[in-house]
Design a protein around this motif. Structure first.
Motif, PDB file in Angstrom:
ATOM      1  N   SER A  29      -0.104  11.852   2.972  1.00 30.07           N
ATOM      2  CA  SER A  29       0.260  11.958   3.845  1.00 30.07           C
ATOM      3  C   SER A  29       0.140  13.453   4.734  1.00 30.07           C
ATOM      4  O   SER A  29       0.465  14.661   4.710  1.00 30.07           O
ATOM      5  N   TYR A  52       3.358  13.726   6.994  1.00 30.29           N
ATOM      6  CA  TYR A  52       4.801  14.727   5.359  1.00 30.29           C
ATOM      7  C   TYR A  52       4.302  15.228   5.197  1.00 30.29           C
ATOM      8  O   TYR A  52       5.485  15.817   3.935  1.00 30.29           O
ATOM      9  N   GLU A  64       4.760   7.078  -2.892  1.00 27.56           N
ATOM     10  CA  GLU A  64       6.211   7.443  -2.182  1.00 27.56           C
ATOM     11  C   GLU A  64       7.177   6.769  -1.176  1.00 27.56           C
ATOM     12  O   GLU A  64       8.309   7.153  -1.622  1.00 27.56           O
ATOM     13  N   LEU A  65       5.519   7.208  -0.575  1.00 22.25           N
ATOM     14  CA  LEU A  65       6.252   6.929   1.462  1.00 22.25           C
ATOM     15  C   LEU A  65       6.743   5.169   0.868  1.00 22.25           C
ATOM     16  O   LEU A  65       6.738   4.302   1.284  1.00 22.25           O
ATOM     17  N   GLU A 119       9.060   3.419  -1.308  1.00 27.95           N
ATOM     18  CA  GLU A 119      10.471   3.880  -0.170  1.00 27.95           C
ATOM     19  C   GLU A 119      10.108   2.584   0.944  1.00 27.95           C
ATOM     20  O   GLU A 119      12.072   2.542   1.566  1.00 27.95           O
ATOM     21  N   ARG A 120       9.547   2.167   1.443  1.00 28.76           N
ATOM     22  CA  ARG A 120       9.613   1.523   2.482  1.00 28.76           C
ATOM     23  C   ARG A 120       9.551   0.344   1.932  1.00 28.76           C
ATOM     24  O   ARG A 120       9.892  -0.627   2.867  1.00 28.76           O
ATOM     25  N   LEU A 155       6.721   2.323   9.570  1.00 37.03           N
ATOM     26  CA  LEU A 155       5.573   3.535   9.135  1.00 37.03           C
ATOM     27  C   LEU A 155       4.156   3.184   9.699  1.00 37.03           C
ATOM     28  O   LEU A 155       3.635   4.768   9.740  1.00 37.03           O
ATOM     29  N   VAL A 199      -2.376   7.377   5.255  1.00 37.11           N
ATOM     30  CA  VAL A 199      -0.855   7.054   5.468  1.00 37.11           C
ATOM     31  C   VAL A 199      -1.326   5.487   5.948  1.00 37.11           C
ATOM     32  O   VAL A 199      -1.129   4.437   5.654  1.00 37.11           O
TER      33      VAL A 199
END
Length: 316
Positions: free
Chosen positions: A80, A83, A89-90, A93-94, A269, A281
């Motif tokens: 990203s 971030y 990983e994003l 997580e989402r 996101l 992203v």
């Protein structure tokens, strides 16, 4: 059966490839420069050029697409811009928020629509049938975001029995996490339940007029048994079709609902990435959404072969 499955898998892969091309092309023509967004308005041209080179933004379009596609195929979705962490990983997580939210919404939609639609068909032209028709039309007519606001005002502001937004995380306990997803799931489910109720009613009505159902009723089979054992299972093909299409609307609706309820899901996101011009992203999230819709419709297509054996002969 193996031949049919092979054809469908090849079609799925080609569709995903076409979607990736479209997503990358659309992201490339979006206005704004990610490097300028990251550095701010005071950045010098040399600094912008250096950052664009570091991010690979100065490479030809086809080369950037090939690098992105091959990396995504290996599970590397890049890093990203905003971030500074891997996009994978994003996404992971989402997804822990968005997938349960969509699953609860689908379950609620089916739990509301299937009984109402089947019973409405069994009691055609009755007061119950007319009431279900009005209710389903109301569900369809009212926008999901308006339903979300009404739910917040009623259950969070006035009754104070449900959280108005936010997500405490699964580590806080299953009950607390699910409680925070109930109102958003209801807001997503009600409009889809209205459509699914009308489709279920029409499909069950058509099956109830078939000779085998009338024969079963003439032989003394109770109406309840004829409805749920014979009519409803044989009316599932159009219902499953609409349910697969509704998944697309659930994914799209999640973007607005997650922002209304401040849920850290994929929809939020995607919105944040668009506002911050975090192209890496954004294109990965959009590709994931599109790929998920394609895969769900692929599974729905395959389910026809199990719901109606007659379609296996047509497909082959």
């Amino acid at each position: 059966m193996l031949t049919v499955l092979t054809r469908r898998v090849v079609a799925l892969l080609l569709t995903l490839l076409a979607v990736s091309v479209l997503v990358f092309a659309v992201m490339d023509v979006l206005p704004g420069d990610p490097a300028a967004v990251m550095l701010g308005t005071s950045a010098t041209p040399d600094t912008l050029a250096a950052l664009r080179h570091e991010l690979g933004l100065d490479q030809p379009l086809l080369l950037r697409y090939f690098v992105w596609l091959t990396s995504a195929a290996r599970g590397d979705f890049g890093t990203s811009y905003v971030y500074g962490v891997p996009v994978s990983e994003l996404l992971a997580e989402r997804l822990a928020v968005t997938l349960p939210l969509a699953a609860i919404a689908v379950v609620l939609s089916v739990a509301i629509a299937l009984p109402l639609g089947a019973l409405s068909a069994a009691r055609r032209s009755s007061a119950f049938d007319h009431a279900v028709g009005v209710l389903s039309q109301l569900f369809i007519a009212v926008p999901g975001f308006w339903v979300a606001l009404l739910l917040i005002l009623l259950f969070s502001v006035r009754l104070r029995v449900m959280p108005a937004g936010g997500f405490p995380g699964w580590e806080s306990g299953l009950g607390a996490a699910l409680k925070s997803l109930v109102l958003p799931a209801v807001a997503l489910a009600l409009p889809q339940a209205g459509v699914l109720t009308r489709v279920t009613r029409s499909a069950v009505l058509e099956v109830l007029n078939e000779d085998y159902v009338r024969t079963a009723r003439a032989k003394g089979l109770p109406q309840r048994v004829a409805l749920w054992r014979h009519a409803v299972p044989n009316a599932m093909v159009p219902v499953v079709t609409v349910l697969g299409l509704q998944f697309t609307f659930l994914v799209a609706g999640a973007i607005l609902v997650e922002n209304l309820f401040n849920l850290p899901g994929l929809g939020r996101l995607a919105y944040q990435a668009l506002m911050q011009r975090d192209v890496v992203v954004l294109q990965d999230v959009v590709l994931f959404f599109a790929g998920l819709v394609v895969i769900v419709n692929f599974l729905v297509d395959l389910s026809y072969l199990f719901l109606d054996p007659r379609l296996r002969e047509v497909a082959s």
